[in-house]
Scaffold this motif. Structure first.
Motif, PDB file in Angstrom:
ATOM      1  N   GLU A 143       0.832  -1.198   0.000  1.00  9.21           N
ATOM      2  CA  GLU A 143       0.000   0.000   0.000  1.00  9.21           C
ATOM      3  C   GLU A 143       0.867   1.249   0.000  1.00  9.21           C
ATOM      4  O   GLU A 143       0.615   2.212  -0.734  1.00  9.21           O
ATOM      5  N   ILE A 160       2.291   1.821  -3.423  1.00  2.00           N
ATOM      6  CA  ILE A 160       1.300   2.378  -4.347  1.00  2.00           C
ATOM      7  C   ILE A 160       1.093   3.862  -4.072  1.00  2.00           C
ATOM      8  O   ILE A 160       1.094   4.697  -4.972  1.00  2.00           O
ATOM      9  N   ARG A 161       0.951   4.185  -2.779  1.00  2.00           N
ATOM     10  CA  ARG A 161       0.727   5.586  -2.451  1.00  2.00           C
ATOM     11  C   ARG A 161       1.895   6.436  -2.932  1.00  2.00           C
ATOM     12  O   ARG A 161       1.725   7.562  -3.411  1.00  2.00           O
ATOM     13  N   LYS A 162       3.095   5.880  -2.824  1.00  2.00           N
ATOM     14  CA  LYS A 162       4.250   6.662  -3.244  1.00  2.00           C
ATOM     15  C   LYS A 162       4.263   6.834  -4.753  1.00  2.00           C
ATOM     16  O   LYS A 162       4.586   7.901  -5.272  1.00  2.00           O
ATOM     17  N   VAL A 163       3.909   5.792  -5.478  1.00  2.00           N
ATOM     18  CA  VAL A 163       3.837   5.911  -6.928  1.00  2.00           C
ATOM     19  C   VAL A 163       2.831   6.998  -7.294  1.00  2.00           C
ATOM     20  O   VAL A 163       3.002   7.740  -8.242  1.00  2.00           O
ATOM     21  N   MET A 164       1.777   7.087  -6.452  1.00  2.00           N
ATOM     22  CA  MET A 164       0.742   8.090  -6.701  1.00  2.00           C
ATOM     23  C   MET A 164       1.191   9.480  -6.252  1.00  2.00           C
ATOM     24  O   MET A 164       0.425  10.419  -6.301  1.00  2.00           O
ATOM     25  N   GLY A 165       2.412   9.595  -5.769  1.00  5.57           N
ATOM     26  CA  GLY A 165       2.932  10.920  -5.445  1.00  5.57           C
ATOM     27  C   GLY A 165       2.981  11.253  -3.969  1.00  5.57           C
ATOM     28  O   GLY A 165       3.265  12.384  -3.598  1.00  5.57           O
ATOM     29  N   ALA A 166       2.686  10.296  -3.087  1.00  8.90           N
ATOM     30  CA  ALA A 166       2.754  10.600  -1.671  1.00  8.90           C
ATOM     31  C   ALA A 166       4.199  10.863  -1.281  1.00  8.90           C
ATOM     32  O   ALA A 166       5.101  10.165  -1.726  1.00  8.90           O
ATOM     33  N   ARG A 167       4.415  11.897  -0.444  1.00 11.40           N
ATOM     34  CA  ARG A 167       5.759  12.178   0.021  1.00 11.40           C
ATOM     35  C   ARG A 167       6.024  11.355   1.285  1.00 11.40           C
ATOM     36  O   ARG A 167       5.119  10.842   1.906  1.00 11.40           O
ATOM     37  N   ASP A 225       3.922  12.266   4.076  1.00 11.76           N
ATOM     38  CA  ASP A 225       2.523  11.804   4.004  1.00 11.76           C
ATOM     39  C   ASP A 225       2.415  10.395   4.570  1.00 11.76           C
ATOM     40  O   ASP A 225       1.492  10.061   5.299  1.00 11.76           O
ATOM     41  N   ALA A 273      11.876   4.656   1.515  1.00  9.43           N
ATOM     42  CA  ALA A 273      12.431   3.692   0.569  1.00  9.43           C
ATOM     43  C   ALA A 273      11.851   3.945  -0.811  1.00  9.43           C
ATOM     44  O   ALA A 273      10.782   4.518  -0.952  1.00  9.43           O
ATOM     45  N   LYS A 274      12.588   3.520  -1.843  1.00  4.35           N
ATOM     46  CA  LYS A 274      12.069   3.681  -3.202  1.00  4.35           C
ATOM     47  C   LYS A 274      10.845   2.786  -3.371  1.00  4.35           C
ATOM     48  O   LYS A 274      10.850   1.627  -2.952  1.00  4.35           O
ATOM     49  N   PRO A 275       9.827   3.303  -3.971  1.00  6.90           N
ATOM     50  CA  PRO A 275       8.566   2.564  -4.034  1.00  6.90           C
ATOM     51  C   PRO A 275       8.699   1.270  -4.823  1.00  6.90           C
ATOM     52  O   PRO A 275       7.981   0.325  -4.580  1.00  6.90           O
TER      53      PRO A 275
END
Ligand SMILES: Nc1ncnc2c1ncn2[C@@H]1O[C@H](COP(=O)(O)OP(=O)(O)O)[C@@H](O)[C@H]1O
Ligand SMILES: [Mg+2]
Lengths: 226, 840
Positions: free
Chosen positions: B745, B748-755, B758, B831-833
């Motif tokens: 999860e 995914i959130r990070k791919v969607m741009g979460a910092r 966040d 970490a890198k998503p």
């Protein structure tokens, strides 16, 4: 739109060193529809992830709109990524605990967008991909095709200029695969740049250009007659 | 096959070092705390259980009520009650004994020791069947001055145990140095007894004729009185008979009637009877909780402590189960594979059970080691000598083993039952760990409980500790710094030289003053007598009723030495005549006059709303060892906390009676305390070589009064600290687990741009929620408990303090939770998503 120059990616683990990408040089222009093909393990996903800035290359340059992002930090990459790039994965990668609408909204959540506008845009994109009637459902209640449609919706809801799709039809039967390809084609016709990894020659035919990878190197590039 | 399971279990323990550590360590700490507390509780509950037929032995307490002053409550009874009650209640009483304690000096080979002698009636060994090391009750305790010593004392004075026939010099029996022959040696009385007797002397009643107050006078209450009841007699039945005796037969009947007092003797005198095994722990209705041979315990503390032990264990068990089950869900694949390969459901279930029990047994072993390590320090704080051995604590160890196995079984049975039921195909196909929504919620609920308990404990600790600080820091109303208290001025040779010793001490460099008095602060002794206020006109007719008021005898300069300024009138003045109460006259019908100073409460008690109005008025009293006196009130001083603040302040009268002042307060101001102390010692040895010097610092004496509170507070703090530690370990483990479970999860959130922030916020908030909810539960409960607890103190913290403690404890818990979770969350979030998604 993007340009890669002598780009390599090497994975180092304790014992083995895997050269996933070896001196790759490619250029992709805005509005293109590019397919990447090649046998399993040749580096397709690695290439796509670097294009999508989910990972950094080990060597070489990566110019994105003339900005060399090859050595950017995760935070900086994330910032560019969220403005420009949408992703579609083979395994959909929806969050199981969120509804369809919430999963789509996720792509807007980390932008400065008011809640009401988010709702409108999510509603519009759900209509467009034809899953509006499933808005309140959980991903696990949907078929694979429907899940991938949600993923497509999520990839485009933020008006991203480029969509990266890693085997988007890999987990789907041919009818549903067809559906997704048509959606991607439609998006491309509206001006979205699309880079897609696929094993299916038929699906690669939707693209105007195909890049063939073998052992981390670009072997051929085919242009389909317009 | 077993080998395979065992290996899997071991590998699992090692592969998940963090979880294993948290699991094992947390449970070990929980079991250790529990065992330590249990040892203490067991010891407290065992008091006097070892006494043969102890449940038939009762002690008689007495309380004297007076409408115009606080009741005088005591664990003693007037000396003459024993015979009178034994005769009246012959149907209930088998036999009875009185104990009279006196402090004496024992001299052996030029060395002097201060010891407490216990005089007992001849019946002592019929009631307390203490084992002898040398001699027997018949041979060693049958005639006046038969003198029995404990094993410890035999060793102290003679270096061996068989000392019958040896001689010791006692100073002073009736003012005389006497040589006594040791007639017997008893085994040391166990520590878990309310009895504390080193020297037991045969009590021959005529011996005490010189001091009639001890055995004969009704107003004097100095003897511990025990009855052994006949088989079948009940404590309640016997008590009823004592009341019967009091109202029908006792001399008080006539006295109350003669005094024209309204009501029965039992309206003013409240005897009470308690079974000896209850003495240590149970509150004494109508009796003081002081005056015992050993410090008494408190059943409420035992309950509280037991509850704390239970809570810590509960927290540790919750951790163990929470983490075990959380982990187990991640092993669904392993289970599925084993089943595909032919393992039966039972086999899989047994594997999980075995693993959990193995961990809990390791924890038990560590817990036992912890007990051994901590026990010395624990004993230090408690002032006990508790031990943990298989021989004496087999029961406790078996119990701990039972608890450990039970926890293992419970923790193991969730995965054993749930996972073993999974259809393997589903899990393998889904290719992911399966964690039911419900178990996640249960896990959070358990975390809420853990934190609610920890926060509640922290609040209670803060309040208990705060109250004990408050008590110690409270302005007692007099100066406590720079004061040395010296006793042992009672013995005959010293008593005569008291004044000259005082002058010599006062002349030492650094000494500002030396004043004598009958009591000093912290003394638990209480003297009361009747005072009658004469009319303003000064006529000698008694026009008001007598009031029983507490009195102290103090020296000139006493109030000045203690920094107590009068609020009206003056203090005692050496330069005036008529200040002092002189020794008794031959003719005790002659009324003399002297001065008194009273405190504000006494002034109010005597009917003066304005302290100044009391000055100049006269109190008529019969002064002990002096005779009838008319005492002019020359001043009123503020109320001070002369005794421990638990007793509160009382109306008090002060006068100067030189025959009744045997404690010296030396006030000093010096940079070189050691020299002063040795100078005082030198003076003492020169003047009174046969009397042991007894000196202590007043502030130490005051601190000692709170030693029990401090010990309780320390233990409470230590154990609630452990509880919080274990709860945090659990939260950390859970944070780890949550972050791991939500890796996809997060990706995914990070791919969607979460910092990063966040994601951190998301995780931290998720794990803060249970802590916030825990606060909402803990606050009202702690508030309720602490308001109630504080009620037991005369002088107590304001309730606002509880609120502050609650807010602080809550915030600290939240901060600790954040600290625990944040590091983990940041690691995962930055970490890198792609890592998260790739290994999904
Ligand atoms: N994180 C990683 N660590 C080590 N090796 C990796 C990692 N990711 C990919 N590889 C290796 O790099 C090569 C290319 O992988 P990938 O790009 O996933 O191939 P494709 O998508 O074409 O099947 C493979 O040999 C793979 O094992
Ligand atoms: Mg791939």
């Amino acid at each position: 739109m993007l340009k890669m120059h002598n780009l390599s990616k090497i994975y180092r683990t304790d014992e083995v060193e895997t050269i996933a990408l070896n001196n790759v040089n490619i250029e992709i222009n805005s509005g293109e529809f590019v397919a990447i093909m090649g046998p399993s393990g040749c580096g397709k996903s690695t290439l796509l992830n670097i294009i999508g800035m989910l990972d950094n290359p080990s060597e070489g340059d990566y110019l994105f709109f003339d900005e060399n992002v090859a050595r950017y930090s995760e935070a900086k990459l994330a910032n560019i990524r969220k403005r420009h790039i949408g992703f579609i994965f083979q395994s959909f990668n929806l969050i199981d605990e969120l509804t369809v609408a919430e999963n789509i909204e996720l792509a807007l959540l980390y932008h400065d967008i008011a809640a009401s506008e988010r709702r409108d845009r999510v509603a519009a994109v759900m209509d467009k991909v034809g899953i509006a009637h499933r808005a309140k459902h959980m991903p696990s209640q949907l078929s694979g095709g429907q899940q991938q449609r949600v993923a497509v919706a999520r990839a485009v809801v933020g008006n991203q200029s480029m969509i990266l799709a890693d085997e988007p039809t890999g987990n789907l039967d041919s009818a549903h695969g067809q559906e997704v390809m048509e959606m991607l084609q439609g998006l491309n016709e509206e001006g979205t740049t699309i880079v897609m990894v696929t094993h299916s020659p038929a699906h690669a035919d939707y693209a105007r250009r195909t890049i063939n990878l073998f052992d981390g190197q670009v072997v051929t590039e085919n242009l389909r007659a317009a | 096959m077993f080998r395979n399971y065992f290996l899997t279990a071991w590998r699992h323990v090692f592969k998940n070092r963090l979880f294993s550590f948290i699991n094992i360590f947390g449970l070990a700490v929980g079991l250790m705390s529990c065992m330590l507390i249990f040892l203490f509780v067991e010891d407290e509950l065992s008091y006097d259980d070892w006494l043969p037929e102890g449940d038939r032995i009762v002690r008689l307490h007495s309380a004297f009520l007076s409408p115009d002053r606080p009741a005088f409550r005591t664990v003693s009874a007037p000396g003459f009650w024993m015979d009178a009650i034994s005769a009246y209640a012959a149907a209930d009483v088998e036999t009875a004994v009185r104990l009279v304690r006196t402090n004496q000096t024992i001299i052996k080979d030029e060395k002097v020791f201060d010891e407490r002698l216990v005089f007992a009636d001849s019946t002592f060994f019929d009631i307390f069947k203490l084992p002898f090391v040398a001699g027997s009750a018949a041979s060693a305790f049958s005639k006046p001055m038969d003198f029995i010593v404990s094993e410890e004392m035999a060793l102290k004075y003679f270096g061996r145990i068989d000392v019958v026939g040896e001689t010791l010099t006692v100073c002073c029996v009736q003012g005389q140095e006497v040589d006594v022959r040791v007639s017997g040696v008893i085994k040391d009385i166990p520590e878990n007894s309310h009895l504390d007797i080193d020297f037991l002397v045969f009590l021959d009643p005529p011996m005490f004729d010189f001091a009639p107050n001890i055995l004969k006078t009704w107003t004097s209450v100095n003897t511990l009185t025990y009855f052994k009841l006949k088989e079948g007699a009940t404590v309640e039945g016997f008590k009823a008979r004592v009341y019967d005796w009091l109202d029908r037969e006792s001399p008080f009947r006539k006295m109350t009637a003669d005094a024209g007092m309204d009501g029965q003797p039992s309206d003013f005198i409240r005897p009470n009877v308690m079974a000896v095994p209850d003495l240590h722990l149970h509150a004494r209705p109508d009796a003081g909780n002081f005056g015992d041979m050993r410090p008494m315990g408190d059943i409420r503390f035992v309950y509280t402590f037991s509850a704390v032990a239970f809570l810590i264990l509960a927290i540790a068990c919750i951790n163990f189960m929470n983490l075990s089950t959380a982990r187990a869900t991640q092993r669904a694949r392993e289970v599925a594979l084993r089943k595909v390969l032919g393992a039966s459901r039972t086999q899989v279930a047994l594997q999980f059970l075995g693993e959990a029990v193995m961990l809990s047994l390791i924890a038990l072993m560590l817990g036992l080691m912890g007990v051994e390590m901590v026990l010395p320090a624990y004993n230090d704080v408690l002032g006990r000598s508790l031990e943990m051995t298989i021989a004496t604590n087999g029961g406790l160890m078996a119990l701990a083993l039972g608890v450990a196995v039970l926890v293992g079984v419970i923790a193991g049975s969730y995965p054993a039952l749930v996972l073993s039921r999974f259809a393997p195909a589903r899990i393998l196909k889904a290719n992911k760990s399966s964690d039911a929504e419900g178990s996640g919620r249960l896990r959070m609920l358990l975390v809420v409980i853990q934190f609610a308990v920890s926060i509640g404990l922290a609040i209670c600790t803060a309040v208990v500790y705060g109250q004990s600080m408050y008590a110690q820091k409270m302005d007692l109303g007099f100066e406590t710094e720079g004061k040395i208290v010296m006793r042992n001025f009672t013995s005959a040779p010293i008593a005569e030289q008291r004044e000259s010793i005082g002058r010599e001490l006062a002349a030492l460099p650094g000494v500002e003053s030396v004043v004598f008095s009958s009591e000093v602060p912290t003394d638990d002794n209480e003297n009361n007598t009747g005072f009658q206020l004469l009319s303003a006109a000064g006529d000698t007719s008694a026009n008001t009723e007598e009031r029983i008021i507490n009195y102290f005898s103090v020296d000139f300069g006493f109030f000045e030495a203690y920094g107590i300024d009068p609020v009206a009138g003056r203090t005692f003045d050496r330069s005036r005549g008529n200040e002092v109460i002189e020794a008794a006259l031959e003719d005790n019908s002659i009324r003399r006059s002297a001065s008194v100073v009273i405190n504000e409460m006494a002034a109010r008690n005597l009917g003066f709303s304005n302290a100044a109005d009391a000055v100049g008025r006269v109190l008529r009293a019969g002064v002990y060892r002096a005779g009838p006196y008319d005492l002019t009130i020359v001043g009123v001083v503020p109320d001070v906390h002369f005794r421990s603040i638990r007793f509160g302040k009382q109306p008090s009268v002060y006068f100067v009676q030189p025959t009744n002042m045997d404690v010296a307060t030396v006030t000093y101001r010096t940079a070189d305390l050691p020299s002063l102390v040795s100078a005082i010692g030198g003076t003492w040895r020169r003047v009174a070589p046969n009397v042991p010097m007894d000196m202590s610092f007043l502030n130490d004496m005051i601190a000692a009064q709170y030693a029990d509170d401090v010990a309780q507070g320390t233990l409470f703090a230590a154990f609630s600290g452990l509880a919080i530690l274990v709860a945090c370990l659990g939260l950390y483990g859970l944070a780890h687990f949550t972050a791991e479970r939500r890796t996809k999860e997060i990706g995914i959130r990070k791919v969607m741009g979460a910092r990063t922030r966040d994601i951190v916020r998301l995780l931290v908030w998720q794990l803060s929620k249970p802590v916030v909810v825990a606060n909402l539960i803990a606050w009202p409960v702690a508030w309720y408990l602490m308001v109630d607890w504080l009620q037991g103190f005369e002088y107590r913290l304001g309730h606002g303090y509880i609120l502050v403690a609650a807010v602080v404890a809550g915030l600290v818990a939240l901060l600790i939770a954040w600290g625990t979770v944040a590091g983990r969350a940041i690691r995962v979030a930055s970490a890198k998503p792609i890592h998260a998604l790739r290994y999904e």
